[in-house]
Design an enzyme around this catalytic site. Structure first.
Site, short mmCIF file in Angstrom:
data_model
loop_
_atom_site.label_atom_id
_atom_site.label_comp_id
_atom_site.label_asym_id
_atom_site.label_seq_id
_atom_site.Cartn_x
_atom_site.Cartn_y
_atom_site.Cartn_z
N HIS A 1 -8.60 -5.36 -10.18
CA HIS A 1 -8.06 -5.01 -11.51
C HIS A 1 -6.67 -5.63 -11.71
O HIS A 1 -6.38 -6.67 -11.13
CB HIS A 1 -8.05 -3.49 -11.70
N HIS B 1 -10.02 -2.07 -3.55
CA HIS B 1 -10.23 -1.15 -4.68
C HIS B 1 -10.10 0.29 -4.24
O HIS B 1 -10.05 0.61 -3.05
CB HIS B 1 -11.65 -1.33 -5.25
N GLU C 1 -13.60 0.23 -0.93
CA GLU C 1 -13.30 1.37 -1.79
C GLU C 1 -12.69 2.42 -0.86
O GLU C 1 -13.38 3.18 -0.21
CB GLU C 1 -14.58 1.92 -2.46
#
Ligand code: ZN
Length: 495
Positions: free
Chosen positions: A328, A397, A458
């Protein structure tokens, strides 16, 4: 006695489940009660798409009290709290005084009185599961439906002695009474070494089968028309808090449903069936009380023959090219904590800590997709790595889902990335200290379209308060950064 009656009811239910399609009428369905095969002296029948079972099965096999009044051809089936009345050849029946309409009437066939098993079982509060591929009907008596724990747990001679097949259910009331008991919880069966606690789909690609004890699955296999993946779990039983059932999936390209029940071959082999729209490749892995089946979309299926990229030899002075991607950034904040902290901030913070460590490394030449709050597109990130012909790619992430979902996951997409994911996950889980959700297949562009071993971390769920607190803790972040460096070094054999 009540238990006996219940067992009889259950048997009837099984039979009514079988649809009378074509020659299916000649199929004699197998009936299971709480995982135990029930034998009947007279065969069940399929009539008008309902399965009928001899009423004596309701009495002897399921253990209900059955009364018969010849003058008005009336059948009364009861336990302590329910009374069901059926009239032969009538589609009206009564359940605790209320009249209900039946799909199929009770009837007398060759002098045997038959009752619709589904109606009877459901009226008595039994769970019914019909496994079409194996033509088996499973009746389950919920653990809390009886008067006390003791009544369910006395393991009957039927289940203990017959390690599997044909436990006798029709020999007489005293025997069948026992055999109907205790089967809810097979933990007392010496053949059972593990109990299944849950079967879940993670919304992406993974079916997660959680258990206690030891379960060693058989090799998974596929069936066609329709396409299915089948995994049998020998020496297993359902935990007392978990019953057979299914999970409907609507978010996967090919997986439509996950069904789990007692398998067709043995009462102590559970079977998990994944229904597919089209044949898909899959991967089964197992770790710490969880069996995971990743179902791979055929469109992104990695060729199974792909040879994993050989990690560096560690010899010589080769400098490895590594790309590290902070997920992102800029206009794309990613996930968000309850306190309003953004994933893009976490990702960048980790990457900058990694950079600090790797700046000292002579054997790695590292490229970062961003080192500030900007937004390279996903294609940009893929292009950077592919043009460099990097040796490794890592995308950082943090996840989001429900407030109660938590844990650390490491994703791979192509088969040649999986070993890297396994190496990295080992370090990452230790560093976060969060729940270990394992290594998973994930269909993310940056790890799908890059051409080198590529993984996506993650680290935890920002939507979970505990995970979020850890992930924004500076000490935890430093540990995660160090873990990433350790994982990279092991992958590249630079230790
Ligand atoms: Zn993200």
């Amino acid at each position: 006695m009540r238990k006996l009656v219940v067992v009889i009811m259950l048997l009837s239910l099984f039979f009514s489940l079988f649809p009378a399609i074509g020659q299916a009428a000649s199929v004699t369905p197998k009936l299971y009660l709480n995982g135990k095969l029930l034998e009947t002296l007279e065969n069940p029948r399929i009539v008008d798409q309902s399965t009928l079972v001899p009423v004596r099965v309701v009495a002897e096999g399921l253990g209900y009290e059955v009364g018969w009044k010849q003058s008005d051809k009336r059948i009364d089936i009861q336990d302590a709290s329910n009374l069901i009345t059926l009239i032969v050849d009538s589609r009206s029946a009564s359940v605790n005084g209320s009249t209900v309409q039946l799909d199929a009437a009770a009837m007398i066939i060759n002098k045997v009185t038959m009752v619709p098993i589904r109606f009877v079982a459901e009226s008595l509060g039994l769970q019914v599961y019909y496994d079409n591929p194996t033509k088996a009907v499973h009746l389950y008596k919920p653990a809390d439906s009886s008067t006390g724990n003791g009544s369910n747990n006395g393991s009957g001679s039927g289940s203990e002695n017959s390690s599997g097949s044909e436990s006798s259910s029709g020999n007489g009331n005293s025997n069948t009474g026992n055999s109907s008991e205790g089967s809810n919880n097979n933990n007392t069966n010496p053949n059972v070494q593990g109990t299944l606690k849950s079967v879940q789909f993670d919304g992406l690609t993974s079916v997660m089968i959680d258990y206690d004890g030891t379960i060693t699955p058989n090799k998974a296999f596929t069936l066609t028309s329709p396409d299915r993946i089948v995994l049998d779990l020998p020496n297993s039983a359902f935990a007392s808090t978990f019953i057979p059932g299914q999970v409907v999936v609507d978010s996967h390209p090919t997986l439509t449903k996950i069904r789990y029940a007692v398998g067709p071959d043995s009462p102590t082999t559970l079977r998990v069936v994944l229904d597919l729209k089209t044949a898909s490749s899959y991967n089964v892995s197992q770790q710490d009380g969880r069996i995971q089946i990743d179902v791979l979309d055929p469109a992104v299926v990695p060729p199974e023959t792909t040879t994993p990229t050989t990690p560096g030899t560690g010899s010589g002075d080769k400098v490895y090219k590594v790309v590290i991607d902070a997920g992102h950034g800029g206009k794309d904040p990613g996930a968000k904590t309850a306190a309003g902290l953004y994933e893009k901030t976490f990702n960048l913070s980790i990457v900058l800590k990694v950079k600090e460590l790797l700046d000292k490394e002579k054997r790695m030449q590292v490229t970062y997709t961003r080192t500030d709050d900007t937004y390279p597109t996903l294609q940009d990130r893929v292009d950077i790595a592919n043009k460099l012909k990097a040796d490794a790619f890592i995308s950082i992430h943090a996840n989001s889902f429900t407030a109660t979902t938590n844990g650390t996951e490491t994703y791979y997409n192509r088969a040649d990335s999986k070993p890297f994911a396994q190496i990295m996950h080992k370090y990452l889980v230790k560093a976060t200290g969060l729940k270990d959700n394992g290594v998973r297949f994930g269909d993310f562009k940056v790890i799908r379209e890059t051409t080198m071993p590529a993984i996506l971390l993650e680290s935890g769920y920002l939507t979970n308060a505990t995970d979020a607190k850890a992930l924004f803790d500076s000490a935890v972040q430093s540990r995660i950064a160090a873990a990433i460096v350790s994982g990279l070094k092991e992958q590249l054999k630079l230790q």
